[in-house]
Design an enzyme around this catalytic site. Sequence first.
Site, PDB file in Angstrom:
ATOM      1  N   HIS A 188       5.172   1.290   2.352  1.00 54.24           N
ATOM      2  CA  HIS A 188       4.628   0.231   3.216  1.00 54.24           C
ATOM      3  C   HIS A 188       4.030  -0.870   2.346  1.00 54.24           C
ATOM      4  O   HIS A 188       3.181  -0.608   1.486  1.00 54.24           O
ATOM      5  CB  HIS A 188       3.572   0.809   4.160  1.00 54.24           C
ATOM      6  CG  HIS A 188       4.180   1.665   5.229  1.00 54.24           C
ATOM      7  ND1 HIS A 188       3.644   2.845   5.646  1.00 54.24           N
ATOM      8  CD2 HIS A 188       5.329   1.477   5.953  1.00 54.24           C
ATOM      9  CE1 HIS A 188       4.424   3.364   6.599  1.00 54.24           C
ATOM     10  NE2 HIS A 188       5.451   2.551   6.797  1.00 54.24           N
ATOM     11  N   ALA A 189       4.492  -2.083   2.618  1.00 56.92           N
ATOM     12  CA  ALA A 189       4.188  -3.206   1.730  1.00 56.92           C
ATOM     13  C   ALA A 189       2.696  -3.428   1.494  1.00 56.92           C
ATOM     14  O   ALA A 189       2.257  -3.612   0.360  1.00 56.92           O
ATOM     15  CB  ALA A 189       4.819  -4.468   2.323  1.00 56.92           C
ATOM     16  N   ARG A 190       1.913  -3.399   2.553  1.00 56.62           N
ATOM     17  CA  ARG A 190       0.506  -3.831   2.453  1.00 56.62           C
ATOM     18  C   ARG A 190      -0.418  -2.785   1.852  1.00 56.62           C
ATOM     19  O   ARG A 190      -1.593  -3.057   1.611  1.00 56.62           O
ATOM     20  CB  ARG A 190       0.016  -4.192   3.843  1.00 56.62           C
ATOM     21  CG  ARG A 190       0.020  -3.030   4.836  1.00 56.62           C
ATOM     22  CD  ARG A 190      -0.174  -3.549   6.249  1.00 56.62           C
ATOM     23  NE  ARG A 190      -0.040  -2.502   7.256  1.00 56.62           N
ATOM     24  CZ  ARG A 190      -0.008  -2.759   8.557  1.00 56.62           C
ATOM     25  NH1 ARG A 190      -0.083  -3.993   9.007  1.00 56.62           N
ATOM     26  NH2 ARG A 190       0.105  -1.783   9.430  1.00 56.62           N
ATOM     27  N   GLU A 191       0.087  -1.594   1.593  1.00 60.38           N
ATOM     28  CA  GLU A 191      -0.777  -0.506   1.125  1.00 60.38           C
ATOM     29  C   GLU A 191      -0.847  -0.534  -0.404  1.00 60.38           C
ATOM     30  O   GLU A 191      -0.338   0.350  -1.097  1.00 60.38           O
ATOM     31  CB  GLU A 191      -0.250   0.830   1.679  1.00 60.38           C
ATOM     32  CG  GLU A 191      -0.264   0.828   3.209  1.00 60.38           C
ATOM     33  CD  GLU A 191       0.561   1.925   3.876  1.00 60.38           C
ATOM     34  OE1 GLU A 191       1.065   2.824   3.160  1.00 60.38           O
ATOM     35  OE2 GLU A 191       0.713   1.881   5.109  1.00 60.38           O
ATOM     36  N   ARG A 245       4.186  -4.933   6.610  1.00 60.52           N
ATOM     37  CA  ARG A 245       4.342  -3.473   6.482  1.00 60.52           C
ATOM     38  C   ARG A 245       5.770  -3.044   6.121  1.00 60.52           C
ATOM     39  O   ARG A 245       5.993  -2.140   5.323  1.00 60.52           O
ATOM     40  CB  ARG A 245       3.952  -2.838   7.827  1.00 60.52           C
ATOM     41  CG  ARG A 245       4.320  -1.369   8.011  1.00 60.52           C
ATOM     42  CD  ARG A 245       3.878  -0.911   9.402  1.00 60.52           C
ATOM     43  NE  ARG A 245       4.370   0.418   9.728  1.00 60.52           N
ATOM     44  CZ  ARG A 245       3.705   1.550   9.505  1.00 60.52           C
ATOM     45  NH1 ARG A 245       2.531   1.519   8.913  1.00 60.52           N
ATOM     46  NH2 ARG A 245       4.220   2.715   9.850  1.00 60.52           N
ATOM     47  N   ASN A 261       9.463   4.053   6.701  1.00 57.93           N
ATOM     48  CA  ASN A 261       8.970   5.396   7.026  1.00 57.93           C
ATOM     49  C   ASN A 261       9.278   5.831   8.459  1.00 57.93           C
ATOM     50  O   ASN A 261       8.667   6.764   8.974  1.00 57.93           O
ATOM     51  CB  ASN A 261       7.462   5.492   6.770  1.00 57.93           C
ATOM     52  CG  ASN A 261       7.039   6.901   6.388  1.00 57.93           C
ATOM     53  OD1 ASN A 261       7.834   7.653   5.793  1.00 57.93           O
ATOM     54  ND2 ASN A 261       5.816   7.283   6.738  1.00 57.93           N
ATOM     55  N   ARG A 262      10.216   5.155   9.083  1.00 56.09           N
ATOM     56  CA  ARG A 262      10.773   5.607  10.369  1.00 56.09           C
ATOM     57  C   ARG A 262      12.291   5.707  10.259  1.00 56.09           C
ATOM     58  O   ARG A 262      12.965   5.960  11.225  1.00 56.09           O
ATOM     59  CB  ARG A 262      10.439   4.601  11.495  1.00 56.09           C
ATOM     60  CG  ARG A 262       8.971   4.402  11.773  1.00 56.09           C
ATOM     61  CD  ARG A 262       8.325   5.655  12.377  1.00 56.09           C
ATOM     62  NE  ARG A 262       6.909   5.432  12.660  1.00 56.09           N
ATOM     63  CZ  ARG A 262       5.948   5.548  11.739  1.00 56.09           C
ATOM     64  NH1 ARG A 262       6.247   5.918  10.510  1.00 56.09           N
ATOM     65  NH2 ARG A 262       4.681   5.346  12.058  1.00 56.09           N
ATOM     66  N   HIS A 315       0.516   6.751   0.622  1.00 60.41           N
ATOM     67  CA  HIS A 315       0.228   5.652   1.548  1.00 60.41           C
ATOM     68  C   HIS A 315      -1.276   5.387   1.573  1.00 60.41           C
ATOM     69  O   HIS A 315      -2.051   6.040   0.898  1.00 60.41           O
ATOM     70  CB  HIS A 315       0.674   6.045   2.965  1.00 60.41           C
ATOM     71  CG  HIS A 315       2.163   6.137   3.137  1.00 60.41           C
ATOM     72  ND1 HIS A 315       2.875   5.250   3.910  1.00 60.41           N
ATOM     73  CD2 HIS A 315       3.068   7.010   2.639  1.00 60.41           C
ATOM     74  CE1 HIS A 315       4.158   5.578   3.885  1.00 60.41           C
ATOM     75  NE2 HIS A 315       4.309   6.650   3.120  1.00 60.41           N
ATOM     76  N   SER A 316      -1.673   4.419   2.383  1.00 61.68           N
ATOM     77  CA  SER A 316      -3.082   4.263   2.713  1.00 61.68           C
ATOM     78  C   SER A 316      -3.124   3.763   4.152  1.00 61.68           C
ATOM     79  O   SER A 316      -2.127   3.212   4.631  1.00 61.68           O
ATOM     80  CB  SER A 316      -3.769   3.258   1.789  1.00 61.68           C
ATOM     81  OG  SER A 316      -3.356   1.935   2.061  1.00 61.68           O
ATOM     82  N   TYR A 367      -0.517  11.269  14.131  1.00 62.49           N
ATOM     83  CA  TYR A 367       0.279  10.961  15.322  1.00 62.49           C
ATOM     84  C   TYR A 367       1.721  11.292  15.001  1.00 62.49           C
ATOM     85  O   TYR A 367       2.066  11.500  13.843  1.00 62.49           O
ATOM     86  CB  TYR A 367       0.160   9.482  15.718  1.00 62.49           C
ATOM     87  CG  TYR A 367       0.256   8.525  14.549  1.00 62.49           C
ATOM     88  CD1 TYR A 367       1.478   8.222  13.943  1.00 62.49           C
ATOM     89  CD2 TYR A 367      -0.892   7.931  14.031  1.00 62.49           C
ATOM     90  CE1 TYR A 367       1.558   7.346  12.863  1.00 62.49           C
ATOM     91  CE2 TYR A 367      -0.828   7.047  12.950  1.00 62.49           C
ATOM     92  CZ  TYR A 367       0.396   6.771  12.381  1.00 62.49           C
ATOM     93  OH  TYR A 367       0.473   5.916  11.315  1.00 62.49           O
ATOM     94  N   GLU A 390      -2.630   9.823   2.425  1.00 58.60           N
ATOM     95  CA  GLU A 390      -3.217   8.544   2.859  1.00 58.60           C
ATOM     96  C   GLU A 390      -4.496   8.387   2.047  1.00 58.60           C
ATOM     97  O   GLU A 390      -5.477   9.108   2.264  1.00 58.60           O
ATOM     98  CB  GLU A 390      -3.550   8.574   4.360  1.00 58.60           C
ATOM     99  CG  GLU A 390      -2.358   8.793   5.275  1.00 58.60           C
ATOM    100  CD  GLU A 390      -1.551   7.517   5.553  1.00 58.60           C
ATOM    101  OE1 GLU A 390      -1.963   6.423   5.113  1.00 58.60           O
ATOM    102  OE2 GLU A 390      -0.506   7.638   6.209  1.00 58.60           O
TER     103      GLU A 390
END
Length: 429
Positions: A188-191, A245, A261-262, A315-316, A367, A390
Amino acid sequence: MTDILRRRGVLSLNTRAGVNFTQNKMHQVLHIAPRSLTDLDTVLALHRTHEVDVWRHPTTWNQTLDVYVAPDKIEAFLDELKLINVEVKVWIHDLQRLMDEEKVSLARKARHPKTSQGKNKIFHTYLRYDEIRNFLRNAESDSLRTDVVRAERKIIGTTYEGREIELIHISKGDSPNKKKIFIDGGVHAREWISPAFTLYIIYQLVYNTSNDDVKTLLNHFDWYIVPVLNPDGYEYSHTQNRLWRKNRSPNRRGCVGTDVNRNFGYQWNPRLGGSSDPCSDLFSGNTSFSEEESRALQNFILANNDNMIAYFTVHSYGQLWLYPWGYTNALLDDWMDLEHLANVSVSALRQKHGTQYTVGSSTRVLYSAAGNSHDWAKGEAGIKYSYTLELRDKEQYGFLLPEDQIKPTSEETWTGLVAFSKALLLYEG
Ligand code: 0X9
Ligand code: ZN
């Protein structure tokens, strides 16, 4: 001062929705606490129609959601929330300010290269992708000058925008039959803390070889590390949109990006925590493995998964040590093994700086999110110990973790990883 307190969540404006606390139209992140399952469903339905960005989803109605709302959307969103029974707090009062501060800090470091020179830069600043590749190149050539460690780079794919996805294999080069551990970051880009931590791991393994822990890790395992699986997204989050993201491949309806990640092909299903809307932040892709990034990982792992004993995707945020499944709340047959090693890891992690992690199945703790990579690594590639980490934080900054937390975050997570590896040796032989 008030702003600082607010930002830290000390003085959160604890109010029912509708009270006008947004006169100045800022970029805000809200904590929303639904009081029933029906209210949670209503909030989730609202988030779709109002295109707000859910930073953290709850699994049950008694958890809060972290929701980022743009200034032009906030009034309408709050009006809708007024109609249902939820408690709304401002968590990050002025997100723009945090982003501006981060920019200033990055620019200051770029202007004063002396204070953050060479490879030590990884401890203090979030690197751009070309700097990360430089670091990997140096790690490789520096390792060739020693006889204790060998680091070899490999391109495992090329992204839509033409960037090469790079992996580094770190070993002693003395035995082809060692157990392998695979780690990826930057899905994920923003992490941003995620690639930063993977570089810390590489730093330890390549440059700290007289350390006893490092010796153990290199004596018993081969390491395969991809610091940035999604470099297009990572660069975009540096240059255009800090909160991006997904990756950057174009979709129908003029929208861009798939949630990598999906997109993995184990129980892939956009209806389970993903989306078939190409404009959504959770877009699962038109098919599983439609994306270069997920395919690159698939191809590399399937060609090298003999003896691969552990997989980590970093991730974060949220401070979680998660294991499959992410597509169902059913538990793995061997969940106790994964849980045990995760517990060993988080207790060691906590000893370092007191940071507390939660361990559990990703669907139960967080989730459901079908098509995620740890499910694929476990279910398809057969890697026994597959985890999603995370990293920090939990309460304060979310994705905008300040650079002065790179070092402590990396130190503690490294401590967790060392404990994991040693426990694995005892547990699995
Ligand atoms: O939603 C995700 O892809 C991950 N969280 S993040 O905030 N980094 O985006 C969590 C994936 C773990 N798997 C499941 N929760 N199923
Ligand atoms: Zn993520």
